[in-house]
Scaffold this active site. Sequence first.
Site, PDB file in Angstrom:
ATOM      1  N   GLU A  38     117.390 -24.653-109.687  1.00 25.24           N
ATOM      2  CA  GLU A  38     117.650 -24.105-111.017  1.00 25.24           C
ATOM      3  C   GLU A  38     117.087 -24.960-112.150  1.00 25.24           C
ATOM      4  O   GLU A  38     117.803 -25.311-113.107  1.00 25.24           O
ATOM      5  CB  GLU A  38     119.146 -23.865-111.207  1.00 25.24           C
ATOM      6  CG  GLU A  38     119.681 -22.801-110.252  1.00 25.24           C
ATOM      7  CD  GLU A  38     121.135 -22.438-110.510  1.00 25.24           C
ATOM      8  OE1 GLU A  38     121.756 -23.034-111.421  1.00 25.24           O
ATOM      9  OE2 GLU A  38     121.650 -21.548-109.813  1.00 25.24           O
ATOM     10  N   GLU A  83     121.117 -17.893-103.201  1.00 22.32           N
ATOM     11  CA  GLU A  83     122.552 -17.750-103.489  1.00 22.32           C
ATOM     12  C   GLU A  83     122.810 -16.329-103.934  1.00 22.32           C
ATOM     13  O   GLU A  83     122.070 -15.775-104.753  1.00 22.32           O
ATOM     14  CB  GLU A  83     123.008 -18.686-104.619  1.00 22.32           C
ATOM     15  CG  GLU A  83     123.058 -20.152-104.294  1.00 22.32           C
ATOM     16  CD  GLU A  83     123.601 -20.965-105.477  1.00 22.32           C
ATOM     17  OE1 GLU A  83     124.335 -20.386-106.319  1.00 22.32           O
ATOM     18  OE2 GLU A  83     123.297 -22.154-105.565  1.00 22.32           O
ATOM     19  N   TYR A 124     130.067 -26.567-109.337  1.00 20.89           N
ATOM     20  CA  TYR A 124     129.509 -27.393-110.402  1.00 20.89           C
ATOM     21  C   TYR A 124     130.119 -27.054-111.761  1.00 20.89           C
ATOM     22  O   TYR A 124     130.414 -27.941-112.558  1.00 20.89           O
ATOM     23  CB  TYR A 124     127.992 -27.207-110.448  1.00 20.89           C
ATOM     24  CG  TYR A 124     127.257 -28.205-111.311  1.00 20.89           C
ATOM     25  CD1 TYR A 124     127.260 -29.566-110.984  1.00 20.89           C
ATOM     26  CD2 TYR A 124     126.563 -27.807-112.444  1.00 20.89           C
ATOM     27  CE1 TYR A 124     126.592 -30.482-111.761  1.00 20.89           C
ATOM     28  CE2 TYR A 124     125.888 -28.724-113.220  1.00 20.89           C
ATOM     29  CZ  TYR A 124     125.901 -30.052-112.891  1.00 20.89           C
ATOM     30  OH  TYR A 124     125.240 -30.952-113.654  1.00 20.89           O
TER      31      TYR A 124
END
Length: 407
Positions: A83, A300, A355
């Site tokens: 990312e 994901e 996260y």
Amino acid sequence: LIPDGRVAVNPKGLEYYNNLIDELLAHGIQPHVTIYHFDFPQALQDEYNGMLSRKFIDDYTAYAEVCFKNFGDRVKYWSTVNEPNIEPIGGYDQGILPPRRCSFPFGVLSCDNGNSTTEPYIVAHHLLLAHASAASLYKEKYQAKQGGNIGLTLLGWWYEPATQTPEDIAAAERMNDFHIGWYMHPLVHGDYPPVMRKNVGSRLPSFTDEELKRLLGSFDFVGFNHYIAVYVKADLSKLDDELRDYMGDAAVKYDMPFLKKNQLLFGLKSDFMTSTPWALKKMLEHLQLKYKNPIVMIHENGAASIADPSAGNAPDDEFRSQYLQDYIEATLESSRNGSNVQGYFVWSFLDVFEYLFGYRMGFGLYGVDFNSEERTRYQRHSAKWFTGFLRGGELRPVALPGQAYSQ
């Protein structure tokens, strides 16, 4: 692996990952490894302000080589960075992620250092160059003898117009360029998207000829973490501001009532939970048409539930089973329509420390009782459904509470 950021490799780290990789292979699981996932060494952050410095590129490449050299005989899929189209915004514009740099008036939190108008673009530029450096090293030195593949993983939100006015349609296209095109355009076409060049101007770094040689086509696949569609409206007045950050340059604003349109923010369960698999199909079609149909891995995709200690080890997560069925079906349809999507990963196998959300959200097919010293695991409905799907090789109907079976 390298706690101080360079040179000294921790033998305990090597032992841990060697054991993990060997155990996966022993159970017939093919490891797909992400080299860097938001875990920048504090020592290098203190030494030279981390990814703001070009020194990061060399240190990252040396770290990647430790991975290739020690694990590449067994690892056949490498993702260089995770990312990189979100870390520069969260960490260097909004200031909500480490290292929490931003500047007034753009930071979500109060920041006393940073420059939200320039630093996100510098960090993204260095992340791109670090990826290209590591990918070039792998292709030149390791790929032929190890037989692996290398790419990077982007966050893949899909931006949709809040209304069908020409202005909002253009705003969504612009935001997809700023979000996905920020990385895909340089990797496939050799520069940042034209709209970014125009709106960001001199604040957007440039590539040298040598950098472009490394960057262009420096991937065997592209990973995407996909959960949601986000609705945006045009806000062209932002372009009149002398001081602009990333969202100002994109000249859009979020249509916050999208939460009322049965959306899932990060795939989070809501009382009106509806998945939006059409957004995944649109994103894959976008990659197919605009970026030469790269090999894509959905790294994901999943849905979360809010942790509820009073619920105990409740296995009833039919909403997640339905969500996964919707998105797997969308992936299959995209493949049949010519998309080069070749992999799909559920996020996640277990409830883990998230996260953004800590232990408040659970994405796992298997729940974890974090109040137990043993961290007891329990099988959810979605684990049973996914197991059945994998064994049966077909999409099976999921019964939601109070509903007939959904085909």
